[in-house]
Design an enzyme around this catalytic site. Sequence first.
Site, PDB file in Angstrom:
ATOM      1  N   GLU A   1      41.058  90.192  -8.546  1.00 28.67           N
ATOM      2  CA  GLU A   1      41.749  91.078  -9.493  1.00 28.67           C
ATOM      3  C   GLU A   1      41.085  92.448  -9.582  1.00 28.67           C
ATOM      4  O   GLU A   1      41.346  93.178 -10.535  1.00 28.67           O
ATOM      5  CB  GLU A   1      41.880  90.405 -10.867  1.00 28.67           C
ATOM      6  CG  GLU A   1      40.596  89.912 -11.492  1.00 28.67           C
ATOM      7  CD  GLU A   1      40.841  89.098 -12.769  1.00 28.67           C
ATOM      8  OE1 GLU A   1      41.594  88.116 -12.707  1.00 28.67           O
ATOM      9  OE2 GLU A   1      40.287  89.467 -13.816  1.00 28.67           O
TER      10      GLU A   1
ATOM     11  N   TRP B   1      40.503  83.211 -13.307  1.00 29.10           N
ATOM     12  CA  TRP B   1      41.785  82.578 -13.009  1.00 29.10           C
ATOM     13  C   TRP B   1      41.540  81.134 -12.586  1.00 29.10           C
ATOM     14  O   TRP B   1      40.493  80.830 -12.011  1.00 29.10           O
ATOM     15  CB  TRP B   1      42.498  83.368 -11.903  1.00 29.10           C
ATOM     16  CG  TRP B   1      43.888  82.907 -11.663  1.00 29.10           C
ATOM     17  CD1 TRP B   1      44.367  82.263 -10.557  1.00 29.10           C
ATOM     18  CD2 TRP B   1      44.989  83.056 -12.566  1.00 29.10           C
ATOM     19  NE1 TRP B   1      45.703  82.005 -10.717  1.00 29.10           N
ATOM     20  CE2 TRP B   1      46.111  82.477 -11.948  1.00 29.10           C
ATOM     21  CE3 TRP B   1      45.132  83.623 -13.840  1.00 29.10           C
ATOM     22  CZ2 TRP B   1      47.366  82.436 -12.548  1.00 29.10           C
ATOM     23  CZ3 TRP B   1      46.377  83.584 -14.450  1.00 29.10           C
ATOM     24  CH2 TRP B   1      47.483  82.995 -13.798  1.00 29.10           C
TER      25      TRP B   1
ATOM     26  N   PHE C   1      58.465  86.368  13.067  1.00 33.70           N
ATOM     27  CA  PHE C   1      58.107  86.289  11.648  1.00 33.70           C
ATOM     28  C   PHE C   1      56.787  85.588  11.374  1.00 33.70           C
ATOM     29  O   PHE C   1      56.152  85.826  10.359  1.00 33.70           O
ATOM     30  CB  PHE C   1      59.225  85.584  10.873  1.00 33.70           C
ATOM     31  CG  PHE C   1      60.489  86.400  10.826  1.00 33.70           C
ATOM     32  CD1 PHE C   1      60.643  87.401   9.885  1.00 33.70           C
ATOM     33  CD2 PHE C   1      61.515  86.184  11.729  1.00 33.70           C
ATOM     34  CE1 PHE C   1      61.796  88.171   9.835  1.00 33.70           C
ATOM     35  CE2 PHE C   1      62.669  86.944  11.689  1.00 33.70           C
ATOM     36  CZ  PHE C   1      62.814  87.944  10.739  1.00 33.70           C
TER      37      PHE C   1
ATOM     38  N   ARG D   1      48.627  80.112   6.459  1.00 31.43           N
ATOM     39  CA  ARG D   1      48.842  81.383   7.165  1.00 31.43           C
ATOM     40  C   ARG D   1      49.802  82.289   6.407  1.00 31.43           C
ATOM     41  O   ARG D   1      50.744  81.802   5.786  1.00 31.43           O
ATOM     42  CB  ARG D   1      49.463  81.120   8.548  1.00 31.43           C
ATOM     43  CG  ARG D   1      48.555  80.454   9.534  1.00 31.43           C
ATOM     44  CD  ARG D   1      49.251  80.349  10.884  1.00 31.43           C
ATOM     45  NE  ARG D   1      50.536  79.691  10.814  1.00 31.43           N
ATOM     46  CZ  ARG D   1      50.891  78.627  11.531  1.00 31.43           C
ATOM     47  NH1 ARG D   1      50.033  78.106  12.381  1.00 31.43           N
ATOM     48  NH2 ARG D   1      52.083  78.095  11.417  1.00 31.43           N
TER      49      ARG D   1
ATOM     50  N   HIS E   1      49.139  93.047  -8.236  1.00 28.22           N
ATOM     51  CA  HIS E   1      47.753  93.453  -7.966  1.00 28.22           C
ATOM     52  C   HIS E   1      47.687  94.868  -7.370  1.00 28.22           C
ATOM     53  O   HIS E   1      48.690  95.547  -7.278  1.00 28.22           O
ATOM     54  CB  HIS E   1      47.087  92.409  -7.071  1.00 28.22           C
ATOM     55  CG  HIS E   1      46.870  91.104  -7.804  1.00 28.22           C
ATOM     56  ND1 HIS E   1      45.712  90.373  -7.717  1.00 28.22           N
ATOM     57  CD2 HIS E   1      47.669  90.408  -8.651  1.00 28.22           C
ATOM     58  CE1 HIS E   1      45.804  89.288  -8.474  1.00 28.22           C
ATOM     59  NE2 HIS E   1      46.985  89.286  -9.050  1.00 28.22           N
TER      60      HIS E   1
ATOM     61  N   GLY F   1      45.645  84.730  -2.804  1.00 24.49           N
ATOM     62  CA  GLY F   1      44.239  84.822  -3.195  1.00 24.49           C
ATOM     63  C   GLY F   1      43.665  83.439  -3.446  1.00 24.49           C
ATOM     64  O   GLY F   1      42.492  83.177  -3.164  1.00 24.49           O
ATOM     65  N   SER F   2      44.484  82.556  -3.970  1.00 24.81           N
ATOM     66  CA  SER F   2      44.041  81.173  -4.224  1.00 24.81           C
ATOM     67  C   SER F   2      43.663  80.497  -2.910  1.00 24.81           C
ATOM     68  O   SER F   2      42.643  79.798  -2.828  1.00 24.81           O
ATOM     69  CB  SER F   2      45.165  80.378  -4.897  1.00 24.81           C
ATOM     70  OG  SER F   2      45.560  81.006  -6.084  1.00 24.81           O
TER      71      SER F   2
ATOM     72  N   SER G   1      43.204  89.242  -3.534  1.00 27.21           N
ATOM     73  CA  SER G   1      44.612  88.834  -3.651  1.00 27.21           C
ATOM     74  C   SER G   1      45.494  90.056  -3.455  1.00 27.21           C
ATOM     75  O   SER G   1      45.163  91.151  -3.923  1.00 27.21           O
ATOM     76  CB  SER G   1      44.868  88.235  -5.040  1.00 27.21           C
ATOM     77  OG  SER G   1      46.262  88.166  -5.287  1.00 27.21           O
TER      78      SER G   1
ATOM     79  N   ASN H   1      47.280  74.641   6.522  1.00 30.30           N
ATOM     80  CA  ASN H   1      48.092  75.746   7.021  1.00 30.30           C
ATOM     81  C   ASN H   1      48.352  76.676   5.845  1.00 30.30           C
ATOM     82  O   ASN H   1      49.229  76.407   5.011  1.00 30.30           O
ATOM     83  CB  ASN H   1      49.404  75.257   7.638  1.00 30.30           C
ATOM     84  CG  ASN H   1      50.235  76.441   8.124  1.00 30.30           C
ATOM     85  OD1 ASN H   1      49.843  77.604   7.946  1.00 30.30           O
ATOM     86  ND2 ASN H   1      51.365  76.175   8.721  1.00 30.30           N
TER      87      ASN H   1
HETATM   88  C1  LIG Z   1      40.047  86.139 -10.188  1.00 24.11           C
HETATM   89  C2  LIG Z   1      41.242  85.588  -9.476  1.00 24.11           C
HETATM   90  N1  LIG Z   1      41.059  84.698  -8.494  1.00 24.11           N
HETATM   91  C3  LIG Z   1      42.102  84.187  -7.798  1.00 24.11           C
HETATM   92  C4  LIG Z   1      43.404  84.573  -8.072  1.00 24.11           C
HETATM   93  C5  LIG Z   1      44.523  83.973  -7.292  1.00 24.11           C
HETATM   94  O1  LIG Z   1      45.256  84.919  -6.546  1.00 24.11           O
HETATM   95  P1  LIG Z   1      46.761  84.598  -6.108  1.00 24.11           P
HETATM   96  O2  LIG Z   1      47.620  84.770  -7.309  1.00 24.11           O
HETATM   97  O3  LIG Z   1      47.062  85.584  -5.040  1.00 24.11           O
HETATM   98  O4  LIG Z   1      46.792  83.190  -5.617  1.00 24.11           O
HETATM   99  C6  LIG Z   1      43.644  85.494  -9.091  1.00 24.11           C
HETATM  100  C7  LIG Z   1      45.023  85.902  -9.400  1.00 24.11           C
HETATM  101  O5  LIG Z   1      45.318  86.738 -10.193  1.00 24.11           O
HETATM  102  C8  LIG Z   1      42.544  86.018  -9.820  1.00 24.11           C
HETATM  103  O6  LIG Z   1      42.721  86.904 -10.813  1.00 24.11           O
END
Ligand SMILES: Cc1ncc(COP(=O)(O)O)c(C=O)c1O
Length: 386
Positions: A161, A87, A27, A248, A187, A55-56, A182, A246
């Site tokens: 996005e 975001w 996993f 991952r 998405h 994405g963050s 992301s 971390n």
């Molecule tokens: C422009 C932008 N950056 C970063 C993110 C963060 O992505 P995640 O929700 O996968 O952490 C988003 C999420 O919608 C976003 O729209």
Amino acid sequence: MSYELAHSTFGEDERNAMHRVIDSDMFSMGENVRAFEEQFAAFFGKKYAVMVNSGSSANLIAVASLFFKKENALKAGDEVIVPCISWATTFYPLHQYGLKLKFVDVDLNTLNYDIDELKKAVTPETKMIVTVSVLGNPCYYDEIDALCKANDIILFDDNCESMGAKYDGQYTGTHGLVNTFSTFFSHHISTMEGGLVVTDDHEIYCLARSLRNHGWTRDQDEGSPIYEKKNDDFFEAYRFILPGYNVRPGELQGALGLEQIKKLPGFIEQRRKNAAYFVEKFKDDKRFIIQQEVGESSWFSFTMIIAKDADITREQAFAALDKHDIKYRIITGGNFLEHDVIKYINHEVTKSDNASYAHNNGFFVGNAPVDLTESIDLLYTALNSL
Ligand SMILES: Cc1ncc(COP(=O)(O)O)c(C=O)c1O
């Protein structure tokens, strides 16, 4: 019927892929993640992709990697230009690494940078510009690229996005020195949670791989430029070179990504068909400003902003949407300057009138890779009842 903000895109293929991982009993990050990274990079015509758990997190390790580059690295106190609408986690890593954020207003029609304001905001202090193609709509990359090149500014593209959008035939999320994506549920493709850093720069790729994985050397390729391997396997097995994290992803995410990336072109085609229908229905309704497409949008959603001289209010529109069971929400994260958290962020603002207007008078309804004709008809009926 109801009109939802998002739809699941998982079917038999995704369920089978998850079962294969379950049967393998492996996993944690491994061959599925590696294969997905290779296919993702190839799809977008880039050399490298590094998958993480969101994405963050992609934004976090992408920013971090720019601090540990050997040449022209960012340092605390450097100025970075950001758009007012994005975001929250576009901004947080920049702040957490000690950068000074300069907020630039958006264009009320495209919802991306107001290009004239962006040009005015650039000074000799500017070290980086963060581009965000809002809700699938590409930024003017040609102008921004030229601005960056002329002023020796790093271009960081937060494309979280807007997967699958194109400007001048080139995918968004490929113009920057680093680019992030992301793969969260709603998405353009989904791995439940997930994100990727994409780059052509080998050093940044190696840094990002180490930073996502405890800051160690374990999964560095032969020839990595970020450390020198010693002839001591005992210490090399647990060798920490960077203050990393971390973040991952797991194999389930990798396996889902492999299925979903194959479907991306079809998903975008359907999203664009829905958009054509939405635009057809609302382009002449002067009560609303709808997002003006630049290049080829991948249409995350459909934004509607009450026009300044309209004879309706947003509250009236919300009431009509509620009555027809149509879901709606703020445009991305709205104008970030209007959130309480801004008090913690070292920043300055050139102008934010349009972002503020969109924040207080706009909303979006969903788009998804399914036929939304009936939902858009419902929206049309609801808003024409006003
Ligand atoms: C422009 C932008 N950056 C970063 C993110 C963060 O992505 P995640 O929700 O996968 O952490 C988003 C999420 O919608 C976003 O729209």
